[in-house]
Design a protein around this motif. Structure first.
Motif, mmCIF file in Angstrom:
data_model
loop_
_atom_site.group_PDB
_atom_site.id
_atom_site.type_symbol
_atom_site.label_atom_id
_atom_site.label_comp_id
_atom_site.label_asym_id
_atom_site.label_seq_id
_atom_site.Cartn_x
_atom_site.Cartn_y
_atom_site.Cartn_z
ATOM 1 N N HIS A 178 4.355 7.762 51.671
ATOM 2 C CA HIS A 178 5.367 7.389 50.691
ATOM 3 C C HIS A 178 6.690 7.148 51.332
ATOM 4 O O HIS A 178 7.007 7.212 52.187
ATOM 5 C CB HIS A 178 5.436 8.650 49.726
ATOM 6 N N SER A 180 9.424 8.608 50.494
ATOM 7 C CA SER A 180 10.109 10.019 50.284
ATOM 8 C C SER A 180 10.882 10.383 51.743
ATOM 9 O O SER A 180 11.753 10.725 51.700
ATOM 10 C CB SER A 180 9.357 11.125 49.840
ATOM 11 N N ARG A 204 -2.154 4.501 52.614
ATOM 12 C CA ARG A 204 -3.148 5.747 52.232
ATOM 13 C C ARG A 204 -4.606 4.884 52.362
ATOM 14 O O ARG A 204 -4.688 3.762 52.124
ATOM 15 C CB ARG A 204 -3.102 6.230 50.904
ATOM 16 N N GLN A 217 6.224 1.290 47.259
ATOM 17 C CA GLN A 217 6.974 2.373 46.271
ATOM 18 C C GLN A 217 8.356 1.884 46.314
ATOM 19 O O GLN A 217 8.828 1.328 47.066
ATOM 20 C CB GLN A 217 6.563 3.652 46.904
ATOM 21 N N GLU A 219 11.576 4.352 45.968
ATOM 22 C CA GLU A 219 12.073 5.719 45.580
ATOM 23 C C GLU A 219 13.364 5.884 45.232
ATOM 24 O O GLU A 219 14.231 5.096 45.357
ATOM 25 C CB GLU A 219 11.942 6.631 47.388
ATOM 26 N N ALA A 314 15.349 13.071 42.277
ATOM 27 C CA ALA A 314 14.663 12.057 43.219
ATOM 28 C C ALA A 314 13.333 11.618 42.280
ATOM 29 O O ALA A 314 13.075 12.338 41.392
ATOM 30 C CB ALA A 314 14.286 12.532 44.473
HETATM 31 N N1 DAH Z 1 6.363 10.696 47.057
HETATM 32 C C1 DAH Z 1 5.656 10.732 45.659
HETATM 33 C C2 DAH Z 1 4.326 10.253 46.163
HETATM 34 O O1 DAH Z 1 4.056 9.243 46.804
HETATM 35 C C3 DAH Z 1 6.203 10.182 44.781
HETATM 36 C C4 DAH Z 1 7.586 10.880 44.201
HETATM 37 C C5 DAH Z 1 7.526 12.147 43.267
HETATM 38 C C6 DAH Z 1 8.560 10.912 44.789
HETATM 39 C C7 DAH Z 1 8.437 12.914 42.837
HETATM 40 C C8 DAH Z 1 9.993 11.505 44.471
HETATM 41 C C9 DAH Z 1 9.745 12.421 43.509
HETATM 42 O O2 DAH Z 1 10.783 11.316 45.074
HETATM 43 O O3 DAH Z 1 10.757 13.106 43.084
HETATM 44 O O4 DAH Z 1 3.150 10.385 45.462
#
Ligand code: DAH
Length: 362
Positions: A178, A180, A204, A217, A219, A314
């Motif tokens: 991700h 993140s 993934r 993605q 973010e 976030a």
């Molecule tokens: N990283 C999560 C995923 O890949 C997605 C995500 C959810 C990012 C909530 C965030 C968050 O910053 O607050 O499934």
């Protein structure tokens, strides 16, 4: 020198003049006959050494030959010029009934993923967000540990992670699952207030109609002393309205779990699924579109920020899915097949840069 010699020379050169098929060839014949070192010029040079009687006969004969050949060359020159012009005109013939060739700039197109990233960037830039980036090959620490995934926690398994072989220290790098981890990298290096979006590739081990092993993605992260959920909701709704180019959207925030946010929520967007296409911002259906939450105090602390002073929110959204929803593409796998016909159909014109004032996708 006798008459037969001159005759033989004359007919040889006449033959060469007639056989010359280009202006360049004709010039070679001219130089070989009449140039400084040409055959006829060489004979003319012998006149001086002749007796007056000999010269009386040879002089007119040779000068006559020279003038005769000059005349032939000039005529052939005219003929060849006409032939070459004709050939050129044939080559430049234009059939105005043929279909138009596309201009080179129209032949390449912008991939829908790039287009959507440009659209998202335009929207968040307008709200004062900056872009942040991080590496695709990540450490386990940034991808999981710093984001508050405990060792052995089932959430690690849920990510279908691609692991590298362990290094000398036994540590295994991963292809980030991700975007993140770039939250952590940014907070480590930047003083709040922070307002960033992080578009990028993620990985993934998964493949079906709506999943590919590599996907994208975006973010979002906002950190300040008083950031709150109300702002999160406003930012997301403004984004959804601008992105889907509609005047109103309703959203529904459902409680969820992510290790790095507390509370965590999934957001559904109002839509109409009754037709062949999903229409956002109308109708009575809901569709899950993103995950979000308030940044977990452990995540702030892991990044060197004091959770007693700072707080923030976030979110994470799948870019490819946003593209499929807006532009009606049914199968995600086709995004990465590099099929020219698909790109011609779904690609965007390269000079149409998305802007809010010019219209994102016009
Ligand atoms: N990283 C999560 C995923 O890949 C997605 C995500 C959810 C990012 C909530 C965030 C968050 O910053 O607050 O499934």
């Amino acid at each position: 020198m006798d008459d037969t010699h001159i005759q033989a020379l004359q007919s040889r050169i006449e033959g060469e003049i007639a056989a010359a098929s280009t202006l360049a060839e004709l010039d070679q014949v001219r130089v070989a006959a009449l140039g400084k070192k040409g055959a006829v010029s060489a004979l003319l040079a012998t006149l001086g050494k002749m007796s007056p009687e000999e010269r009386k006969l040879a002089g007119p004969a040779l000068n006559g030959l020279k003038n005769h050949l000059n005349g032939l060359i000039a005529d052939r020159n005219e003929e060849l010029k006409k032939i070459e012009l004709e050939r050129k005109l044939q080559g430049e013939k234009l059939d105005v009934t043929l279909p138009l060739m596309p201009a080179p700039v129209a032949r390449g197109t912008i991939h829908p993923v790039s287009q959507v990233i440009d659209e998202i960037t335009a929207i968040f830039a307008d709200m004062g967000f900056a872009i942040a980036e991080g590496p695709d090959i990540e450490t386990d620490y940034y991808n999981f540990t710093a984001l508050n995934f405990p060792e052995g926690h089932p959430a690690r398994e849920m990510h279908d992670t691609f692991f590298f072989n362990p290094d000398e220290k036994g540590e295994r790098k991963v292809l980030r699952t991700h975007t993140s981890p770039v939250q952590i990298r940014t907070m480590e290096n930047q003083e709040p207030p922070i307002r960033i979006i992080i578009p990028g590739r993620t990985y993934r081990c998964d493949s079906d109609q709506t999943h590919t092993p590599m996907f994208h993605q975006v973010e979002g992260l906002v950190i300040d002393k008083s950031s709150h959920i109300g702002q999160l909701r406003w930012v997301l709704e403004e984004f959804l309205k601008a992105y889907f180019e509609v005047d109103e959207v309703s959203t529904r925030f459902r409680p969820h779990f992510f290790p790095f946010t507390e509370p965590s929520m999934e957001v559904d967007v109002q839509c109409d699924r009754s037709g062949a296409e999903v229409k956002i911002g109308q109708g009575s259906d809901w569709m899950e579109i993103l995950g979000c939450g308030m940044v977990h105090p452990n995540v702030l602390a892991n990044s060197g920020l004091d959770p007693e002073i700072y707080q923030g929110f976030a979110w994470g959204i799948g870019i490819d899915r946003l593209a499929m929803l807006k532009y009606g593409m049914p199968d995600l796998r086709a995004f990465f097949d590099a099929d020219q016909r698909w790109l011609d159909h779904y690609g965007f014109r390269p000079l149409d840069i998305p802007t809010l004032f010019g219209g994102l996708s016009s």
